[in-house]
Write a protein that holds these residues in place. Structure first.
Motif, PDB file in Angstrom:
ATOM      1  N   LEU A   1     -66.469 -17.173  10.880  1.00 34.62           N
ATOM      2  CA  LEU A   1     -67.484 -17.019  11.928  1.00 34.62           C
ATOM      3  C   LEU A   1     -66.834 -16.680  13.262  1.00 34.62           C
ATOM      4  O   LEU A   1     -67.332 -15.833  14.021  1.00 34.62           O
ATOM      5  CB  LEU A   1     -68.311 -18.295  12.053  1.00 34.62           C
ATOM      6  N   ALA A   2     -65.721 -17.341  13.570  1.00 33.19           N
ATOM      7  CA  ALA A   2     -65.023 -17.056  14.824  1.00 33.19           C
ATOM      8  C   ALA A   2     -64.593 -15.598  14.889  1.00 33.19           C
ATOM      9  O   ALA A   2     -64.739 -14.932  15.929  1.00 33.19           O
ATOM     10  CB  ALA A   2     -63.815 -17.977  14.976  1.00 33.19           C
ATOM     11  N   ARG A   3     -64.089 -15.087  13.782  1.00 36.53           N
ATOM     12  CA  ARG A   3     -63.677 -13.678  13.760  1.00 36.53           C
ATOM     13  C   ARG A   3     -64.882 -12.746  13.910  1.00 36.53           C
ATOM     14  O   ARG A   3     -64.793 -11.695  14.551  1.00 36.53           O
ATOM     15  CB  ARG A   3     -62.925 -13.379  12.460  1.00 36.53           C
ATOM     16  N   GLU A   4     -66.017 -13.149  13.324  1.00 35.28           N
ATOM     17  CA  GLU A   4     -67.222 -12.332  13.443  1.00 35.28           C
ATOM     18  C   GLU A   4     -67.747 -12.316  14.880  1.00 35.28           C
ATOM     19  O   GLU A   4     -68.150 -11.271  15.401  1.00 35.28           O
ATOM     20  CB  GLU A   4     -68.299 -12.871  12.505  1.00 35.28           C
ATOM     21  N   VAL A   5     -67.744 -13.492  15.514  1.00 40.67           N
ATOM     22  CA  VAL A   5     -68.285 -13.601  16.870  1.00 40.67           C
ATOM     23  C   VAL A   5     -67.373 -12.930  17.897  1.00 40.67           C
ATOM     24  O   VAL A   5     -67.842 -12.208  18.793  1.00 40.67           O
ATOM     25  CB  VAL A   5     -68.504 -15.084  17.241  1.00 40.67           C
ATOM     26  N   PHE A   6     -66.059 -13.170  17.778  1.00 38.03           N
ATOM     27  CA  PHE A   6     -65.147 -12.719  18.825  1.00 38.03           C
ATOM     28  C   PHE A   6     -64.386 -11.441  18.480  1.00 38.03           C
ATOM     29  O   PHE A   6     -63.704 -10.879  19.344  1.00 38.03           O
ATOM     30  CB  PHE A   6     -64.157 -13.836  19.163  1.00 38.03           C
TER      31      PHE A   6
ATOM     32  N   ALA B   1     -57.239 -22.096  15.648  1.00 39.48           N
ATOM     33  CA  ALA B   1     -57.744 -23.266  16.369  1.00 39.48           C
ATOM     34  C   ALA B   1     -58.958 -23.873  15.679  1.00 39.48           C
ATOM     35  O   ALA B   1     -59.064 -25.103  15.560  1.00 39.48           O
ATOM     36  CB  ALA B   1     -58.093 -22.883  17.806  1.00 39.48           C
ATOM     37  N   VAL B   2     -59.885 -23.033  15.217  1.00 42.55           N
ATOM     38  CA  VAL B   2     -61.114 -23.590  14.635  1.00 42.55           C
ATOM     39  C   VAL B   2     -60.874 -24.163  13.245  1.00 42.55           C
ATOM     40  O   VAL B   2     -61.700 -24.937  12.740  1.00 42.55           O
ATOM     41  CB  VAL B   2     -62.253 -22.544  14.605  1.00 42.55           C
ATOM     42  N   ARG B   3     -59.759 -23.798  12.619  1.00 40.94           N
ATOM     43  CA  ARG B   3     -59.424 -24.409  11.320  1.00 40.94           C
ATOM     44  C   ARG B   3     -58.965 -25.855  11.473  1.00 40.94           C
ATOM     45  O   ARG B   3     -58.962 -26.615  10.508  1.00 40.94           O
ATOM     46  CB  ARG B   3     -58.318 -23.613  10.632  1.00 40.94           C
ATOM     47  N   ARG B   4     -58.582 -26.232  12.668  1.00 40.07           N
ATOM     48  CA  ARG B   4     -57.956 -27.533  12.871  1.00 40.07           C
ATOM     49  C   ARG B   4     -58.980 -28.615  13.198  1.00 40.07           C
ATOM     50  O   ARG B   4     -60.132 -28.338  13.512  1.00 40.07           O
ATOM     51  CB  ARG B   4     -56.905 -27.429  13.984  1.00 40.07           C
ATOM     52  N   ARG B   5     -58.525 -29.867  13.093  1.00 43.37           N
ATOM     53  CA  ARG B   5     -59.378 -31.017  13.380  1.00 43.37           C
ATOM     54  C   ARG B   5     -59.332 -31.345  14.862  1.00 43.37           C
ATOM     55  O   ARG B   5     -58.258 -31.372  15.459  1.00 43.37           O
ATOM     56  CB  ARG B   5     -58.904 -32.239  12.576  1.00 43.37           C
ATOM     57  N   TRP B   6     -60.511 -31.626  15.433  1.00 45.81           N
ATOM     58  CA  TRP B   6     -60.600 -31.944  16.856  1.00 45.81           C
ATOM     59  C   TRP B   6     -61.247 -33.312  17.033  1.00 45.81           C
ATOM     60  O   TRP B   6     -62.238 -33.631  16.374  1.00 45.81           O
ATOM     61  CB  TRP B   6     -61.396 -30.867  17.587  1.00 45.81           C
ATOM     62  N   THR B   7     -60.667 -34.109  17.922  1.00 51.88           N
ATOM     63  CA  THR B   7     -61.141 -35.480  18.128  1.00 51.88           C
ATOM     64  C   THR B   7     -62.553 -35.495  18.696  1.00 51.88           C
ATOM     65  O   THR B   7     -63.382 -36.318  18.306  1.00 51.88           O
ATOM     66  CB  THR B   7     -60.178 -36.228  19.070  1.00 51.88           C
ATOM     67  N   THR B   8     -62.850 -34.608  19.644  1.00 49.42           N
ATOM     68  CA  THR B   8     -64.201 -34.467  20.188  1.00 49.42           C
ATOM     69  C   THR B   8     -64.551 -32.985  20.211  1.00 49.42           C
ATOM     70  O   THR B   8     -63.663 -32.117  20.203  1.00 49.42           O
ATOM     71  CB  THR B   8     -64.315 -35.025  21.623  1.00 49.42           C
ATOM     72  N   THR B   9     -65.839 -32.670  20.272  1.00 49.35           N
ATOM     73  CA  THR B   9     -66.251 -31.270  20.218  1.00 49.35           C
ATOM     74  C   THR B   9     -65.768 -30.479  21.421  1.00 49.35           C
ATOM     75  O   THR B   9     -65.475 -29.291  21.305  1.00 49.35           O
ATOM     76  CB  THR B   9     -67.786 -31.160  20.126  1.00 49.35           C
ATOM     77  N   ARG B  10     -65.677 -31.112  22.589  1.00 49.74           N
ATOM     78  CA  ARG B  10     -65.269 -30.365  23.784  1.00 49.74           C
ATOM     79  C   ARG B  10     -63.775 -30.059  23.784  1.00 49.74           C
ATOM     80  O   ARG B  10     -63.310 -29.211  24.561  1.00 49.74           O
ATOM     81  CB  ARG B  10     -65.656 -31.112  25.058  1.00 49.74           C
ATOM     82  N   ASP B  11     -63.008 -30.743  22.929  1.00 44.33           N
ATOM     83  CA  ASP B  11     -61.560 -30.536  22.942  1.00 44.33           C
ATOM     84  C   ASP B  11     -61.164 -29.113  22.569  1.00 44.33           C
ATOM     85  O   ASP B  11     -60.135 -28.613  23.034  1.00 44.33           O
ATOM     86  CB  ASP B  11     -60.872 -31.522  21.989  1.00 44.33           C
ATOM     87  N   LEU B  12     -61.966 -28.443  21.729  1.00 48.23           N
ATOM     88  CA  LEU B  12     -61.603 -27.076  21.335  1.00 48.23           C
ATOM     89  C   LEU B  12     -61.605 -26.153  22.551  1.00 48.23           C
ATOM     90  O   LEU B  12     -60.637 -25.412  22.783  1.00 48.23           O
ATOM     91  CB  LEU B  12     -62.573 -26.564  20.270  1.00 48.23           C
ATOM     92  N   ALA B  13     -62.668 -26.171  23.340  1.00 48.05           N
ATOM     93  CA  ALA B  13     -62.728 -25.318  24.536  1.00 48.05           C
ATOM     94  C   ALA B  13     -61.653 -25.719  25.540  1.00 48.05           C
ATOM     95  O   ALA B  13     -60.996 -24.857  26.152  1.00 48.05           O
ATOM     96  CB  ALA B  13     -64.107 -25.398  25.177  1.00 48.05           C
ATOM     97  N   ASP B  14     -61.453 -27.025  25.717  1.00 48.14           N
ATOM     98  CA  ASP B  14     -60.425 -27.494  26.652  1.00 48.14           C
ATOM     99  C   ASP B  14     -59.041 -27.027  26.208  1.00 48.14           C
ATOM    100  O   ASP B  14     -58.202 -26.635  27.032  1.00 48.14           O
ATOM    101  CB  ASP B  14     -60.449 -29.015  26.755  1.00 48.14           C
ATOM    102  N   ALA B  15     -58.806 -27.063  24.897  1.00 51.09           N
ATOM    103  CA  ALA B  15     -57.508 -26.640  24.372  1.00 51.09           C
ATOM    104  C   ALA B  15     -57.282 -25.150  24.603  1.00 51.09           C
ATOM    105  O   ALA B  15     -56.178 -24.726  24.968  1.00 51.09           O
ATOM    106  CB  ALA B  15     -57.409 -26.966  22.891  1.00 51.09           C
ATOM    107  N   LEU B  16     -58.328 -24.352  24.397  1.00 48.42           N
ATOM    108  CA  LEU B  16     -58.182 -22.916  24.606  1.00 48.42           C
ATOM    109  C   LEU B  16     -57.934 -22.598  26.077  1.00 48.42           C
ATOM    110  O   LEU B  16     -57.168 -21.687  26.403  1.00 48.42           O
ATOM    111  CB  LEU B  16     -59.417 -22.183  24.092  1.00 48.42           C
TER     112      LEU B  16
END
Length: 271
Positions: free
Chosen positions: A67-72, A87-102
């Motif tokens: 989905l990430a590849r389709e969207v971006f 990044a999206v394949r990995r486990r994130w402690t909270t949902t906002r951590d993905l955007a913060d990490a990027l």
């Protein structure tokens, strides 16, 4: 922006290594990847449903990557898209951590784009942060909700264009996005990242008068021996300290100022 914990911390460490490999030896690639990752972070913050899906631990990793590849796809470069998919394949402690990490990775990429000028980048971020703190009119102009991001970016470009590194202009503009409590906080965190990329800690040093280059070298050397790593100095001339020096590094405060000693003496007399 909170520090990363648990699975998010592990994910950021692995992604940082992947980023380093992706941009190694190419300042142009680093610049492009940094811009791409920041835009993806902005999209994830504004699109809650997408963010929740891409951080849902019950969804197969490859489905999220697809989905990430389709969207971006077509919106960011190949190296950036690979990093987002990882990044999206990995486990994130909270949902906002993905955007913060990027966003964090976008700053790392911007630092990498400066090559040997990462130390200058750290100095320029600190200097602009101090300018914002000391100029209420500028602070208000850059934090005014009714003012468009484009207007704010243009103001930053007018102030820094041709005087600062392109990466400095980029990061100051990014810091206006509102992901941190204030612009000054964002710039401080970005500067820490710039120093961490170089394997340094950051020390804020308050003195009554400017230090010579030799004095700065001696102080940086002493702090490096004490903390076991190189230390980047943020120097602030503050006449209120009267004499001596105050050093803040992480949670540690080393206060050897005359003002501090006088205050201690007054407390002892009063007590």
């Amino acid at each position: 922006m909170a520090s990363f914990r648990g699975g998010s911390a592990e994910a950021v460490a692995a992604l940082t290594q992947g980023l380093q490999s992706a941009v190694s030896g190419s300042t142009e690639t680093a610049t492009a990847v940094g811009a791409d990752l920041f835009q993806v972070a902005l999209t994830l913050r504004s699109e809650g449903a997408l963010r929740r899906f891409l951080t849902d631990g019950s969804v197969p990793a490859e489905a999220k990557a697809g989905l990430a590849r389709e969207v971006f796809g077509g919106k960011v470069g190949g190296a950036s898209l690979d990093l987002v998919a990882d990044a999206v394949r990995r486990r994130w402690t909270t949902t906002r951590d993905l955007a913060d990490a990027l966003e964090h990775l976008s700053v790392v990429a911007a630092v990498r784009s400066t090559g040997d000028d990462a130390g200058r980048l750290a100095d320029e971020l600190f200097a602009f942060g101090e300018l914002v703190k000391g100029e209420p009119a500028l602070r208000d102009a850059l934090s005014e909700p009714a003012r468009s991001q484009a207007d704010k970016a243009a103001l930053v470009a007018d102030l820094l264009g041709g005087k600062a590194l392109p990466a400095t202009v980029t990061l100051v503009t990014q810091a206006l996005s509102g992901s941190y409590r204030t612009l000054a906080v964002a710039l401080g965190e970005y500067q820490k990242v710039a120093s961490e990329v170089r394997g340094e800690s950051v020390a804020t040093v308050r003195v009554a008068r400017a230090l010579s280059d030799a004095e700065q070298d001696r102080l940086a050397g002493a702090l490096a021996r004490q903390y076991g790593r190189q230390v980047h100095l943020n120097l602030l001339v503050d006449p209120s300290v009267i004499g001596g020096i105050r050093v803040e590094i992480g949670d540690d405060v080393i206060d050897g100022t005359v003002a501090s000693r006088l205050a201690d003496a007054r407390r002892r007399i009063a007590g």
